[in-house]
Scaffold this motif. Structure first.
Motif, PDB file in Angstrom:
ATOM      1  N   GLU A  46      84.346  30.192  51.287  1.00 58.35           N
ATOM      2  CA  GLU A  46      84.352  28.839  51.699  1.00 58.35           C
ATOM      3  C   GLU A  46      85.874  28.457  51.985  1.00 58.35           C
ATOM      4  O   GLU A  46      86.216  27.755  53.122  1.00 58.35           O
ATOM      5  N   ARG A  48      86.446  29.865  55.332  1.00 59.31           N
ATOM      6  CA  ARG A  48      85.962  29.060  56.293  1.00 59.31           C
ATOM      7  C   ARG A  48      86.986  27.887  56.494  1.00 59.31           C
ATOM      8  O   ARG A  48      87.285  27.702  57.922  1.00 59.31           O
ATOM      9  N   GLU A  99      84.534  26.873  66.268  1.00 61.15           N
ATOM     10  CA  GLU A  99      84.052  26.233  65.176  1.00 61.15           C
ATOM     11  C   GLU A  99      82.707  26.645  64.736  1.00 61.15           C
ATOM     12  O   GLU A  99      82.443  27.153  63.548  1.00 61.15           O
ATOM     13  N   ASP A 100      81.855  26.936  65.799  1.00 61.56           N
ATOM     14  CA  ASP A 100      80.381  27.352  65.639  1.00 61.56           C
ATOM     15  C   ASP A 100      80.436  28.806  65.054  1.00 61.56           C
ATOM     16  O   ASP A 100      79.598  29.269  64.331  1.00 61.56           O
ATOM     17  N   ASN A 104      81.691  29.054  61.548  1.00 60.18           N
ATOM     18  CA  ASN A 104      80.539  28.552  60.492  1.00 60.18           C
ATOM     19  C   ASN A 104      79.472  29.495  60.432  1.00 60.18           C
ATOM     20  O   ASN A 104      78.867  29.819  59.356  1.00 60.18           O
ATOM     21  N   ASN A 141      78.360  31.237  57.084  1.00 59.12           N
ATOM     22  CA  ASN A 141      76.927  31.146  56.793  1.00 59.12           C
ATOM     23  C   ASN A 141      76.006  32.295  56.507  1.00 59.12           C
ATOM     24  O   ASN A 141      75.392  32.643  55.468  1.00 59.12           O
TER      25      ASN A 141
END
Length: 645
Positions: free
Chosen positions: A472, A475, A544-545, A548, A552
């Motif tokens: 995280e 990220r 950003e996608d 993420n 994930n």
């Protein structure tokens, strides 16, 4: 009215974009020549461009503050300086025939202006006039490529450049063929090694075969993850390859390492980290990935004895230096020290014990590697052996292993060796396999539990939470990197969009224009601006996608591995397929062989157990079916009309 025409701006690069930019620099060198021949030139050019742009940036800011450009160029005002005649833009504008000479002269001048910190860092082993090593077309293309991007801190932060530099090192390692094994340790393996040796502020850390310096940098990262001061680590390194030695120095500088003791020489033949009495310095921690099974390691140099007394457990064989490295490491460890070394798996089992006529019908002395391994085991110097997946290390498909040595084992670990079989779980990638965070957890939990299954189950949730937290944080770091790069540029988008909407839905007089044509022109300008900024917004969203999606996926793998580990550590038989604690007394009957399959159930293919009566019934049924098939074939043949055939 004021007209703000937005064109595509020159913004700060994100990490992913800079990685791609440097990968393109490596691609410029594609051809039939080994990439290891080129890497020194590329790293020198990148470093030259960086310090030139940063120096210009610093002088510009200081001049604005002080109002005096001469004072702003005072060397005392800078960590490094670039002489006026040696800036990148001057060298890059030279003619094809002069560019090599100008680059050489500029780099010499920079080294002289920054002695002793930069001694040899840009010039040793690098000659930009040598067109045979670096063809002039490739040099010109590289210069043009680097000139297309500004490398000052406003456009490329220190952290982003340091990470990108490591990315470039990895890129070269993937292309460099056999030579890359002694050049680069995959970041994931380096992370694992730092987590195992757990360096602490105030401790001395040495890498006797430092390559690009990645292992020492990961030790600093470990200390940072513990919220402690990495600058309090005492770093020592030695590297035999001159080009690689300079690459590692650049790597340290770009990562902001303030001080370290770095030497250039062969560590086996001529170790340079010695005390006043010419004895090897001893360290709290040693991390190493020496070249596998080095044939020319210096055997003949030590026929009269080793002045450093390293070969107390036996003289390594002439044509294989693996145990020379291991004995060197053990000799240079403090009595409380711990080391972790990447080795070929051959060190675990090569060599035979002494044979006699009575034992084997012949007389044979014990092999050198057997004798040394026996000595290590009897001295209780080995704490753990971890067998890694194949294809982790560039230029070498042989599966390696990690040897963990500890001169100060805790009482509960004395006379025991932990065996971890870590070959099953990894990401299959090209050209090399990769250890994911979830795969590292499968190693770190057994390591820290050291055979205690109750403790292992408690550690699973702790490691799961820690790795998810790190993922995280990574990220958020990457998203902030994107935010910092795009947000200043996209800030006008909302205002411009609202203005465009207002102008399109109202008349020119209500908007303060004297003529309708002015409003029409403004609408066109706004449409161009909004369209361009919309494209940039799309790029940001896609970046950003991707961040993420990757995070994930890694977090899902971590949760999956945690569930699997809990199951494994709840069943001793299942746990034995992954790790086992071996008492030293068990090793003597096995002739001190550390081959993992002797102690851990490493077999993945298992034959189904069938009781004997059931097996007899299956055999009878198989025979019945065979007889029936033969009968049908005979009938079919009898019915054939051979004249027609």
């Amino acid at each position: 009215m004021a007209r703000n025409i937005t064109v595509r701006p020159f913004r700060r690069l994100t990490q992913a974009e800079l990685d791609a930019f440097l990968e393109k620099a490596a691609n410029i060198l594609r051809g039939n020549v080994d990439h290891s021949e080129f890497r020194g030139y590329v790293f020198a050019l990148l470093f030259f461009k960086r310090i030139s742009d940063v120096y210009i940036e610093e002088v510009r800011k200081l001049t604005a503050q002080l109002g005096d450009e001469t004072l702003a160029k005072d060397p005392k005002m800078h960590n490094f300086v670039v002489p006026d005649g040696s800036l990148w833009d001057i060298a890059a504008r030279q003619s094809r025939n002069q560019v090599g000479t100008t680059l050489n002269e500029a780099m010499i001048a920079i080294e002289r202006a920054n002695q002793p910190k930069f001694d040899g860092i840009l010039t040793s082993g690098v000659d930009f006039n040598d067109a045979e090593k670096l063809p002039r077309d490739k040099l010109i293309n590289l210069i043009n490529h680097f000139s297309s991007q500004i490398f000052d801190r406003a456009h490329v932060t220190d952290d982003v450049l340091g990470n990108a530099y490591e990315y470039l090192i990895r890129n070269f390692a993937s292309r460099a063929g056999k030579s890359s094994g002694e050049f680069y340790t995959p970041k994931e393996v380096a992370y694992l090694m730092s987590e195992i040796v757990e360096p602490q502020p105030g401790q001395s850390i040495c890498d006797w075969a430092s390559g690009s310096g990645g292992l020492l940098l990961q030790c600093r990262n470990y200390v940072t993850r513990q919220c402690k001061d990495p600058d309090r680590l005492l770093l020592y390194a030695q590297e035999s390859n001159l080009s690689t030695y300079n690459i590692s120095r650049i790597n340290m500088i770009l990562h902001g390492v303030k001080s370290w003791e770095h030497r250039h020489q062969d560590s086996l033949r001529n170790p340079l980290h010695v005390d006043d009495g010419k004895k090897l310095l001893k360290f709290d921690r040693i991390v190493m990935n020496p070249p596998f099974s080095l044939e020319d390691w210096g055997y003949d140099d030590f026929q009269g004895g080793d002045p450093f007394g390293r070969f107390g457990y036996g003289m390594p064989p002439r044509n294989n230096g693996d145990y020379a490295w291991l004995e060197h490491v053990l000799k240079s460890l403090k009595d409380t020290g711990k080391a972790i070394v990447v080795m070929s798996q051959g060190v675990l089992f090569r060599g035979q014990p002494e044979q006699t006529e009575e034992d084997d019908g012949r007389n044979q002395s014990a092999d050198a590697e057997y004798v040394i391994r026996e000595g290590f085991i009897k001295a209780d110097a080995i704490e753990c052996v971890i067998v890694l997946p194949s294809k982790l290390f560039y230029g070498n498909t042989v599966p390696g292993c990690l040897i963990i040595m500890n001169k100060n084992k805790p009482p509960e670990r004395k006379n025991k060796i932990l065996m971890i079989w870590a070959s099953r779980n990894f990401q299959n990638a090209n050209p090399q396999n990769i250890l994911r965070p979830s795969d590292l957890m499968r190693i770190l939990v057994p390591w820290r539990a050291f055979g205690d299954l109750d403790l292992a189950r408690r550690l699973v949730s702790i490691h799961e939470e820690k790795l998810v937290q790190e993922e995280e944080l990574e990220r958020q770091r990457r998203l902030k990197d994107i935010e910092d790069a795009y947000a200043p540029i996209l800030e006008p988008l909302e205002t411009l969009t609202l203005e465009l909407s207002r102008l399109e839905t109202s008349n020119w007089q209500s908007n303060g224009y004297s003529r309708k044509s002015e409003q029409v022109i403004r609408i066109r300008e706004l449409k161009r601006s909004v369209k361009e900024l919309g494209k940039i917004q799309g790029e940001r969203n896609a970046a950003e996608d991707e961040v993420n999606s990757h995070a994930n996926q890694e977090i899902a793998h971590i949760h999956e591995a945690a569930t699997d580990l809990l199951s494994i550590c709840s069943d001793p038989n299942l746990a034995n397929r992954y790790f086992s604690v071996v008492d030293i007394n068990e090793l003597s009957p096995n002739e001190y062989n550390l081959n993992m399959s002797r102690y851990v159930d490493t077999y993945d293919e298992r034959e189904e157990y069938i009781p004997l009566p059931d097996a007899a019934n299956l055999l009878q049924e198989s025979e019945r079916r065979r007889s029936e098939a033969m009968r049908r074939v005979s009938l079919a043949l009898g019915a054939c009309n051979y004249d027609e055939v």
